[in-house]
Motif scaffolding. Structure first.
Motif, PDB file in Angstrom:
ATOM      1  N   GLN A 129       0.808  -1.219   0.000  1.00  0.00           N
ATOM      2  CA  GLN A 129       0.000   0.000   0.000  1.00  0.00           C
ATOM      3  C   GLN A 129       0.846   1.276   0.000  1.00  0.00           C
ATOM      4  O   GLN A 129       0.432   2.305   0.511  1.00  0.00           O
ATOM      5  N   ARG A 225      -4.994   2.150 -12.309  1.00  0.00           N
ATOM      6  CA  ARG A 225      -5.083   3.033 -11.149  1.00  0.00           C
ATOM      7  C   ARG A 225      -4.305   4.305 -11.449  1.00  0.00           C
ATOM      8  O   ARG A 225      -3.113   4.260 -11.754  1.00  0.00           O
ATOM      9  N   VAL A 246      -4.192   2.869  -4.320  1.00  0.00           N
ATOM     10  CA  VAL A 246      -5.446   3.461  -3.855  1.00  0.00           C
ATOM     11  C   VAL A 246      -5.322   3.899  -2.404  1.00  0.00           C
ATOM     12  O   VAL A 246      -5.877   4.936  -2.004  1.00  0.00           O
ATOM     13  N   ALA A 247      -4.574   3.125  -1.602  1.00  0.00           N
ATOM     14  CA  ALA A 247      -4.391   3.481  -0.194  1.00  0.00           C
ATOM     15  C   ALA A 247      -3.738   4.849  -0.046  1.00  0.00           C
ATOM     16  O   ALA A 247      -3.986   5.571   0.929  1.00  0.00           O
ATOM     17  N   LYS A 250      -6.422   7.766  -1.994  1.00  0.00           N
ATOM     18  CA  LYS A 250      -7.682   8.096  -1.325  1.00  0.00           C
ATOM     19  C   LYS A 250      -7.506   9.110  -0.198  1.00  0.00           C
ATOM     20  O   LYS A 250      -8.502   9.625   0.318  1.00  0.00           O
ATOM     21  N   TYR A 255      -9.797  13.673  -3.715  1.00  0.00           N
ATOM     22  CA  TYR A 255     -10.209  12.313  -4.050  1.00  0.00           C
ATOM     23  C   TYR A 255     -11.726  12.168  -3.951  1.00  0.00           C
ATOM     24  O   TYR A 255     -12.336  12.587  -2.960  1.00  0.00           O
ATOM     25  N   PRO A 257     -14.546   9.485  -3.627  1.00  0.00           N
ATOM     26  CA  PRO A 257     -14.720   8.057  -3.348  1.00  0.00           C
ATOM     27  C   PRO A 257     -15.707   7.365  -4.286  1.00  0.00           C
ATOM     28  O   PRO A 257     -15.628   6.150  -4.479  1.00  0.00           O
ATOM     29  N   GLY A 260     -13.455   7.533  -7.691  1.00  0.00           N
ATOM     30  CA  GLY A 260     -12.175   6.870  -7.528  1.00  0.00           C
ATOM     31  C   GLY A 260     -11.154   7.353  -8.536  1.00  0.00           C
ATOM     32  O   GLY A 260     -11.323   8.402  -9.160  1.00  0.00           O
ATOM     33  N   SER A 335      -5.456  -6.385  -2.584  1.00  0.00           N
ATOM     34  CA  SER A 335      -6.603  -5.850  -1.862  1.00  0.00           C
ATOM     35  C   SER A 335      -7.915  -6.301  -2.514  1.00  0.00           C
ATOM     36  O   SER A 335      -8.114  -6.127  -3.712  1.00  0.00           O
ATOM     37  N   SER A 339     -13.464   0.127  -3.229  1.00  0.00           N
ATOM     38  CA  SER A 339     -13.390   1.575  -3.055  1.00  0.00           C
ATOM     39  C   SER A 339     -14.584   2.287  -3.692  1.00  0.00           C
ATOM     40  O   SER A 339     -14.736   3.490  -3.530  1.00  0.00           O
ATOM     41  N   SER A 340     -15.432   1.559  -4.432  1.00  0.00           N
ATOM     42  CA  SER A 340     -16.631   2.119  -5.054  1.00  0.00           C
ATOM     43  C   SER A 340     -17.562   0.964  -5.393  1.00  0.00           C
ATOM     44  O   SER A 340     -17.188  -0.216  -5.276  1.00  0.00           O
ATOM     45  N   ASP A 343     -16.118  -1.043  -8.170  1.00  0.00           N
ATOM     46  CA  ASP A 343     -15.015  -1.841  -7.666  1.00  0.00           C
ATOM     47  C   ASP A 343     -15.544  -3.059  -6.907  1.00  0.00           C
ATOM     48  O   ASP A 343     -14.997  -4.162  -7.015  1.00  0.00           O
TER      49      ASP A 343
END
Length: 399
Positions: A129, A225, A246-247, A250, A255, A257, A260, A335, A339-340, A343
């Motif tokens: 991450q 990403r 993403v970690a 975000k 950002y 959410p 994304g 992961s 995140s959405s 996703d």
């Protein structure tokens, strides 16, 4: 009966699987989705029936730990050069020049001094991450870690000096004090392909159901990403510019959410095809297939292939301005959090299809071509060259 050490899409999919039920704490189980910590602490100490399935190979780290990955790739490249020639070995030139620190510090310094001003990236080998990663251009910028078998003689703010003493005059306690986390240092890809001025990398999923013989599946619904900030080499300390995790992203101020920072891989393919044409994009995706196959072959003889185990890897691929793909790392625990909503749906489909391929029920194997989004990448001595045509099928050629 299943047990699951995770929450989110994994647990949701397992609970919704027809005919599956969650085992209680002390009950026996047939299927286990665990983290690598459970594997390390329990695998060698529990009796496992032949029919059970676990979501990791025992020594998965041979591919997923950054320093082991590079070590195995370098060894495999030398093997190919001996056995098949330099042309075949060159097919392994898909990872940046890399050194393990502290053990290869002298080799790194020698390479570093050949091209002053080059950007390098430091990564701790056992973290994810984006944690612990930083970019640098000067040796003095490496200041927040110590080297094994080194004594720090002088430490000033933002600067440190190392000497290389003999171990003979040091006690075990003194040696332990200098033991710190291992890093890899890699030449940073300074010319990434940009869309809208932003850097991105690809997350591609590979499912391995056996290493002996090698049997691997490519999932066709990966994603790209994106960073939230426009790319520049003038600000190497800004993680929002250089790290696409993403970690990391975000936590950026702008950002969203819901939106994304992701594109589905089909969107990216359409964009690249419109800009560069079908031929170049097919070559790009074929080169990515080569990365997956060669990296798996590099660890095929060292991974403990247990028929009770399978592995869902998350490959991180970077594309440069010349449409050359580079392997950044391989994750044994990609992961699976969402995140959405988009996703979440992708992860659920991925997990459902993984269970179809693992086929605990013994009824899905003949239906995989229509039921699953996985495409067979390699089986035994045969490799399936998809040539980037992940939606049209595969061509077979001999290894």
């Amino acid at each position: 009966r299943f047990k699951c050490g995770l929450s989110g899409p994994v647990l949701d999919v397992l609970r919704c699987r027809p005919g599956w039920q969650q085992a209680r704490n002390e009950e026996e189980w047939d299927f286990l989705w665990c983290d690598v910590t459970w594997l390390r602490e329990n695998f060698d100490h529990v009796y496992l029936e032949e029919h059970v399935r676990i979501c990791h190979f025992r020594n998965h780290y041979e591919l997923s730990r950054k320093n082991y990955l590079v070590k195995n790739l370098k060894r495999f490249r030398k093997q190919l050069e001996r056995e098949a020639g330099k042309l075949e070995a060159a097919r392994c030139d898909f990872f940046p020049k890399t050194f393990e620190l502290p053990s290869e510090y002298h080799l790194f310094v020698e390479e570093f001094r050949k091209k002053p001003g080059t950007t390098w990236i430091m990564k701790p080998v056992g973290r994810s991450q984006g944690k612990g990663i930083f970019l640098f251009r000067k040796l003095k910028d490496i200041f927040d870690w110590k080297m094994v078998s080194m004594t720090v003689c002088s430490l000033e703010r933002g600067n440190c000096l190392f000497v290389f003493p003999q171990d003979g005059g040091r006690t075990n306690e003194q040696k332990d004090e200098t033991q710190i986390e291992t890093y890899v240092v890699q030449r940073y890809i300074e010319n990434p392909y940009l869309i809208g001025g932003r850097k991105f990398d690809l997350r591609v999923y590979i499912l391995v159901t056996s290493y002996s013989p090698l049997k691997a599946w490519l999932y066709r619904d990966g994603f790209a990403r994106f960073s939230s900030m426009r790319f520049t080499l003038n600000s190497i300390d800004d993680h929002y510019v250089h790290l696409t995790n993403v970690a990391v992203q975000k936590t950026a101020p702008d950002y969203d959410p819901e939106k994304g920072c992701k594109w589905m891989i089909q969107q990216l393919r359409q964009y690249l095809t419109a800009k560069h044409g079908t031929g170049l994009v097919e070559v790009l995706f074929a080169d990515m297939d080569n990365i997956f196959i060669k990296s798996l072959q590099s660890v095929q003889k060292v991974i403990i292939s247990d028929k009770r185990c399978f592995e869902l890897y998350g490959y991180d691929i970077l594309i440069d301005q010349d449409l050359k793909p580079w392997l950044l790392e391989v994750n044994a625990s990609p992961s699976l959090a969402a995140s959405s909503q988009e996703d979440y749906e992708l992860k659920c489909h991925l997990l459902e299809d993984t269970l179809h391929v693992v086929d605990m029920e013994g009824r899905w194997a003949k239906m995989l071509s229509t039921l699953s989004r996985f495409l067979l990448l390699c089986e035994g001595v045969h490799m399936f060259s998809l040539l980037g045509k992940r939606l049209e099928g595969a061509k077979l050629y001999s290894c």
